[in-house]
Scaffold this active site. Structure first.
Site, PDB file in Angstrom:
ATOM      1  N   LYS A 103       0.853  -1.185   0.000  1.00  0.00           N
ATOM      2  CA  LYS A 103       0.000   0.000   0.000  1.00  0.00           C
ATOM      3  C   LYS A 103       0.889   1.235   0.000  1.00  0.00           C
ATOM      4  CE  LYS A 103      -3.751   1.570   3.003  1.00  0.00           C
ATOM      5  NZ  LYS A 103      -4.508   1.176   4.202  1.00  0.00           N
ATOM      6  N   SER A 138      -9.394   0.832   3.492  1.00  0.00           N
ATOM      7  CA  SER A 138      -8.687   1.705   2.599  1.00  0.00           C
ATOM      8  C   SER A 138      -7.632   0.987   1.737  1.00  0.00           C
ATOM      9  CB  SER A 138      -8.001   2.818   3.386  1.00  0.00           C
ATOM     10  OG  SER A 138      -7.152   2.253   4.337  1.00  0.00           O
ATOM     11  N   SER A 153      -9.166  -1.585   7.659  1.00  0.00           N
ATOM     12  CA  SER A 153      -8.697  -1.203   6.327  1.00  0.00           C
ATOM     13  C   SER A 153      -8.031  -2.290   5.519  1.00  0.00           C
ATOM     14  CB  SER A 153      -7.724  -0.028   6.436  1.00  0.00           C
ATOM     15  OG  SER A 153      -8.400   1.077   6.964  1.00  0.00           O
TER      16      SER A 153
END
Lengths: 407, 167
Positions: free
Chosen positions: A83, A180, A204
């Site tokens: 990420k 996320s 997330s």
């Protein structure tokens, strides 16, 4: 959201391990295939920055090690992605936000370093929600929303998603990937990479994993180092794992966990191999069902899935009993306050002077700070900062925060 | 080439086992496991009975903008804060008398300490590299000690105004 009848190619190839080790498939070929797939699935908008050139070089080195029988780890040669809030030396790390749009870290996050030391090949940095705050759909990033691959038609020989697939899917008709860590989930679900790192504060990693149909793991706080993970909420953030199977998640976790002198909140465990046994026996294991987890407006499908899981454990010999976690219904309120205050504190570092977006307003230091932050933060991030600073006001601290720490 | 079937996984390195072999489809008529409560178990919190409630007035809005160094932008931003405060207010119903506060997520473990030896340094270029404006190894900042002009909170009264502070 309904599960599309179009099935993604998500099965496992049990021969790959043997093929990599025996040389039938080289690491370079594997990485090239992943790279091609990533390019063809560009419109899913899962990747921010690709590192294919560097990956090619590492693939050659990995292949040499494997061929000479010196593979460093089971992960040697495996393409992975992280990420875009994990610092990677020399590679842009944006947090999908304007405030860090051109930020290039001078060091690599510990967990990423650990995977690279095992020989895993970093392929890309992935899109996620703007500074990790927003709706849970991964739609908030400055690079645009990430699309769930499950909506699109799958073609056996040619894995691609084109905007011209409008006969079956309108261009404006797309599903969220969850957030996320949406980009990470999409990349794993579609086979762009074989494993990915996300981060998990309030779901997330787990939420996009659930929505994209892959395994998402939030390790226990302290297992994996947060050094290099651009912080959101220091007391709750954990680097998370996304993979196709639980076995893979265990392997990746085993490779990346461990005490880190650069993160004093990490702990050491006596046995950190996380090897799952071939045959799992849970006879006699006590599994608690918290009664308070039946929250208002719980979806029927979720309720049934919960019940199914309980049945499965019981059928496999575990003892399934009701338990009580009496403060569950207050947990969201607790989380909202504790997170807001830590976010307000963590976002204070973005002033445009030492790094990050810098505005053109030079009338005063405070005006520069305010303008840079106004231009760099979106509405949702600002909302969290206000809430956090409200709770940190002198009059609020005793009333709210102190009580929270005891809830 | 074997690699054409790309979506490969790491599980091939470890024997796969399939612990859960049964497959079921769901229907609303399926009986729930006996440990699962059939109905939601939460207690309602009547917010009108809460004694202490957070107040978000004009003075607070102006103070928060000053402290946060960002602006609310529009009325929706103010409402978001009010909702967050209302949610936090519900925590008052929890009795925390005589409960020791948690000050570390690791609870009873000590944090690791290391020897006080310098292990890093000589990284001036790395530190300066990401600054938008520097001058001879200095970060550059405009003049300080000039308070930020505070704009009145009343500008957020207009619900239709999208962005009060468009720059």
């Amino acid at each position: 959201m309904h599960r599309s009848s179009y099935r993604l190619q998500a099965y496992q190839d049990p021969k790959l391990a043997k093929e990599l080790r025996s040389g039938e498939v080289s690491v370079s070929e594997l990485c090239n295939r992943c790279k091609e797939r990533a390019s063809k699935l560009n419109s899913l908008n899962a990747l921010v920055t690709t590192t294919f050139e560097q990956a090619e070089k590492h693939a050659l080195e990995s292949n040499q090690r494997i061929q000479s029988g010196n593979a460093r780890h089971i992960l040697d040669g495996i393409p992975f992605a992280v990420k875009d809030n994990f610092s990677t030396k020399g590679i842009r790390t944006t947090c999908a936000s304007k405030i860090l749009q051109n930020y290039i870290p001078a060091y690599t996050a510990t967990v990423v370093e650990k995977l690279e030391e095992c020989g895993a090949i970093l392929m890309a940095k992935q899109i996620w929600m703007n500074l990790q705050w927003g709706d849970s759909g991964c739609t908030d990033s400055i690079f645009g929303p990430t699309r769930n691959p499950w909506l699109y038609p799958y073609k056996e020989r040619e894995v691609t998603v084109q905007r011209s697939d409008t006969q079956e899917v309108q261009d404006t008709d797309w599903f969220i990937s969850g957030g996320s860590s949406g980009g990470s989930a999409v990349a794993v679900a579609t086979g762009m990479v074989l494993g990915a790192l996300g981060s998990d504060t309030g779901g997330s990693t787990r939420m996009p994993a659930s929505i994209c149909g892959v395994v998402g793991l939030k390790p226990t706080y302290g297992l994996s180092s947060r050094h290099g993970l651009i912080p959101l909420v220091n007391s709750v953030d954990v680097p998370g794992v996304l993979s196709k199977t639980v076995d893979d998640a265990a392997v990746i976790l085993g490779a990346m966990c461990g005490a880190d002198p650069l993160d004093s909140t990490t702990v050491s465990l006596p046995d950190q191999s996380f090897q799952l046994p071939d045959e799992i026996d849970i006879k006699g294991l006590k599994v608690g069902i918290p009664q308070e987890y039946h929250s208002p407006r719980l979806e029927e499908e979720v309720l049934q899935s919960w019940s199914k899981a309980a049945d499965l454990f019981e059928n496999a010999g575990a003892k399934v009993i009701p338990v009580s976690l009496p403060h569950t219904q207050y947990s969201l309120a607790c989380y909202s306050v504790l997170c807001a205050v830590e976010v307000a504190s963590n976002m204070a570092r973005y002033d445009g002077i030492e790094f990050g977006h810098r505005s053109q307003d030079h009338s005063s230091t405070e005006a520069l700070y305010a303008a840079s932050r106004h231009e760099g933060f979106n509405q949702v991030v600002r909302g969290r900062i206000f809430a956090g600073n409200f709770f940190l006001l002198r009059r609020s601290v005793l009333q709210i925060c102190f009580n929270l720490m005891t809830t | 080439m074997q690699c054409q079937r790309v979506s490969t996984t790491l599980a091939c390195f470890i024997c796969r086992r399939n612990m859960f072999t049964s497959r079921r489809s769901y229907s609303q008529d399926e009986k729930l496991h006996k440990s699962i409560p059939a109905k939601p178990t939460w207690q309602d919190v009547d917010r009108s009975t809460l004694s202490k409630r957070g107040v978000v007035d004009d003075a607070t809005i102006e103070l928060l903008e000053r402290l946060s160094l960002v602006n609310f932008n529009n009325q929706a931003g103010v409402k978001t804060l009010m909702d967050a405060v209302a949610l936090a207010d519900t925590l008052q119903v929890v009795d925390t008398t005589d409960v020791v506060p948690m000050d570390s997520v690791l609870e009873d473990r000590d944090l690791n300490l290391r020897e006080d030896i310098i292990t890093d340094g000589n990284c001036k270029e790395d530190v300066m590299r990401n600054a938008a404006l520097t001058f001879e190894d200095y970060f550059v900042a405009p003049p300080g000690n000039i308070p930020l002009e505070t704009k009145p909170a009343s500008r957020y009264r207009d619900p239709d105004e999208e962005d009060q502070d468009k720059r």
